[in-house]
Enzyme design. Structure first.
Site, PDB file in Angstrom:
ATOM      1  N   SER A 120      -2.803   5.308  -0.334  1.00 17.54           N
ATOM      2  CA  SER A 120      -2.255   3.972  -0.861  1.00 17.54           C
ATOM      3  C   SER A 120      -2.838   3.658  -2.268  1.00 17.54           C
ATOM      4  CB  SER A 120      -2.024   2.730  -0.015  1.00 17.54           C
ATOM      5  OG  SER A 120      -1.404   1.729  -0.549  1.00 17.54           O
ATOM      6  N   SER A 140       1.882  -2.942  -0.894  1.00 16.56           N
ATOM      7  CA  SER A 140       2.153  -1.445  -1.136  1.00 16.56           C
ATOM      8  C   SER A 140       3.280  -0.704  -0.603  1.00 16.56           C
ATOM      9  CB  SER A 140       0.737  -0.821  -0.610  1.00 16.56           C
ATOM     10  OG  SER A 140      -0.385  -1.138  -1.400  1.00 16.56           O
ATOM     11  N   LYS A 179       4.875   3.371   5.854  1.00 17.99           N
ATOM     12  CA  LYS A 179       3.834   3.082   4.613  1.00 17.99           C
ATOM     13  C   LYS A 179       3.277   1.556   4.900  1.00 17.99           C
ATOM     14  CE  LYS A 179       1.766   3.288   0.952  1.00 17.99           C
ATOM     15  NZ  LYS A 179       0.494   2.368   1.551  1.00 17.99           N
ATOM     16  N   LYS A 190       5.431   1.292  -2.975  1.00 17.62           N
ATOM     17  CA  LYS A 190       5.295   2.648  -3.148  1.00 17.62           C
ATOM     18  C   LYS A 190       6.396   3.542  -2.761  1.00 17.62           C
ATOM     19  CE  LYS A 190       0.392   1.612  -3.931  1.00 17.62           C
ATOM     20  NZ  LYS A 190      -0.933   1.524  -3.212  1.00 17.62           N
TER      21      LYS A 190
END
Length: 415
Positions: free
Chosen positions: A115, A60, A228, A63
């Protein structure tokens, strides 16, 4: 004699032990991830690296590229209509429903804090129509940022054998993303309550998965302004974070970590960077860096196009004077406008080199460039300049003929 030996021993001890310690850096901490980078976000200088260009599936952390493109391509108030594909997306999600309408801002909160893979798909389709077309856009943007070990297949990081990036490339993407104040505001929000929609009467509560921004958490890091996490079984753990302290901004990226030590490892690396390196401004924007002399003798001051910073080890004894090499560019037949970027400089401090665009400090009009068609500006000003030159030329010819005519008439009368 004994006193002399003691003094001599003490002098050698100070010379060979204490003096070098002033310049020495603390040994960088060990990080368990397979690809690691600690980067100064202002200059792009790497302060620590471990297999920085080795590509792995980033889960993720992908992203951050999706967020960057959405902020570049959309208004936060734009309304997105959720597709069936977004609704059916696997993995972490906030359970969007086909036909649901939400502002881009709400979906970004879902993407950054929770997320949510369904938010990523909905936003990608809003920008490009399909996730496949959005992946093309992702790769083009990555290339423009200097990424060389990256290939994105989807907007959310769900595992795909061809979906990969490196810690260095991830840091480059984050360096660009941190220029957006909207990202900082969202990524430092501990929790958020999404508003009801046309398909959901209930508010959706969101919780930020980045533990470095939560006060009271054992991993709370007050300097953190974004980050993140990422995880799939196949991709393992990845993490990227950005922190600021005393005007210095650092980015830490860790990709492919099997031990889930990314939070403590990131804190150690950030502390290592802040404790051992400092950012200093060397040139102000529009300060003269060098000069360029044209064939006609005109001296063009070359100015820094932006504030220019360097990163050095604290207590460094390196010489301050850099080696500056400017790009050799033929501008002899060109007209130059003040502020135009006309050259580039490579500025070297010891082993570190930096690039800086240089702009002209003056206007310089070259009539030859007009007559020879070397200026490709067809603006009204250029046409007026050419017309003025022709008028002056024809007036000079007319004046010369008139003078000759009057002179001959005067001579004839005298006869």
């Amino acid at each position: 004699m004994r006193k002399f030996i003691i003094i001599l021993f003490t002098s050698f001890f100070l010379l060979f032990n204490i003096a070098p310690a002033v310049q020495a850096l603390i040994t960088p901490p060990v990080a368990s991830a397979d690809s690691v980078v600690l980067m100064d976000a202002t200059t792009g200088k790497i302060l620590y690296e471990k297999n920085k260009n080795s590509a792995y599936p980033p889960a993720s952390t992908t992203k951050i590229m999706t967020i960057l493109l959405v902020l570049e391509k959309c208004n936060l108030s734009d309304v997105v209509t959720v597709s069936k594909k977004a609704e059916m997306t696997d993995g972490s999600k906030i359970y969007l429903t086909e036909g649901e309408k939400l502002p881009v801002k709400e979906l970004l909160y879902g993407l950054i804090l929770a997320s949510a893979n369904d938010c990523a798909v909905a936003l990608a389709e809003h920008v490009s129509g399909t996730t496949e077309k959005f992946a093309v856009l992702m790769n083009a943007r990555a290339k423009s940022l200097g990424c060389k070990s990256t290939n994105f297949v989807n907007p959310n990081g769900l595992y795909n054998v061809n979906h990969k990036t490196s810690a260095y490339d991830l840091a480059l993407i984050m360096m660009e993303l941190t220029k957006h104040e909207e990202y900082k505001a969202m990524s430092t929000t501990p929790s958020y309550m999404m508003a009801p929609t046309n398909k959901s009467v209930e508010k959706r509560p969101l919780w930020n998965g980045n533990r470095l921004i939560h006060k009271g958490d054992s991993y709370y890091y007050p300097d953190c302004v974004g980050g993140k996490t990422g995880y799939t079984i196949q991709s393992q753990h990845s993490y990227i974070a950005v922190a600021t302290r005393n005007g210095q901004k650092l980015i830490v990226a860790l990709v492919h970590d099997s031990k889930k030590t990314f939070f403590p490892d990131s804190i150690k690396l950030l502390n290592y960077g802040f404790d051992n390196f400092e950012l200093s401004k060397y040139f102000n924007k529009d300060q003269e860096v060098s000069k360029l002399t044209l064939e006609d003798g005109t001296l063009i001051p070359l100015l820094a196009s932006k504030d220019f910073y360097v990163v050095k080890a604290k207590n460094s004894t390196e010489a301050e004077a850099p080696i500056i090499k400017t790009e050799q560019k033929d501008l002899n037949n060109s007209s130059i406008t003040k502020g135009d970027e006309i050259s580039k400089a490579t500025i070297t401090f010891g082993k570190d080199s930096y690039n800086l665009d240089l702009s002209s400090g003056i206007n310089h009009a070259n009539p030859l460039s007009l007559n020879n068609g070397l200026l490709k500006d067809d603006s009204k000003n250029s046409k007026n300049s050419l017309l003025l030159i022709n008028i002056i030329k024809y007036f000079a010819i007319f004046l010369a003929v008139l003078i000759v005519f009057l002179r001959l008439k005067h001579i004839k009368r005298n006869r």
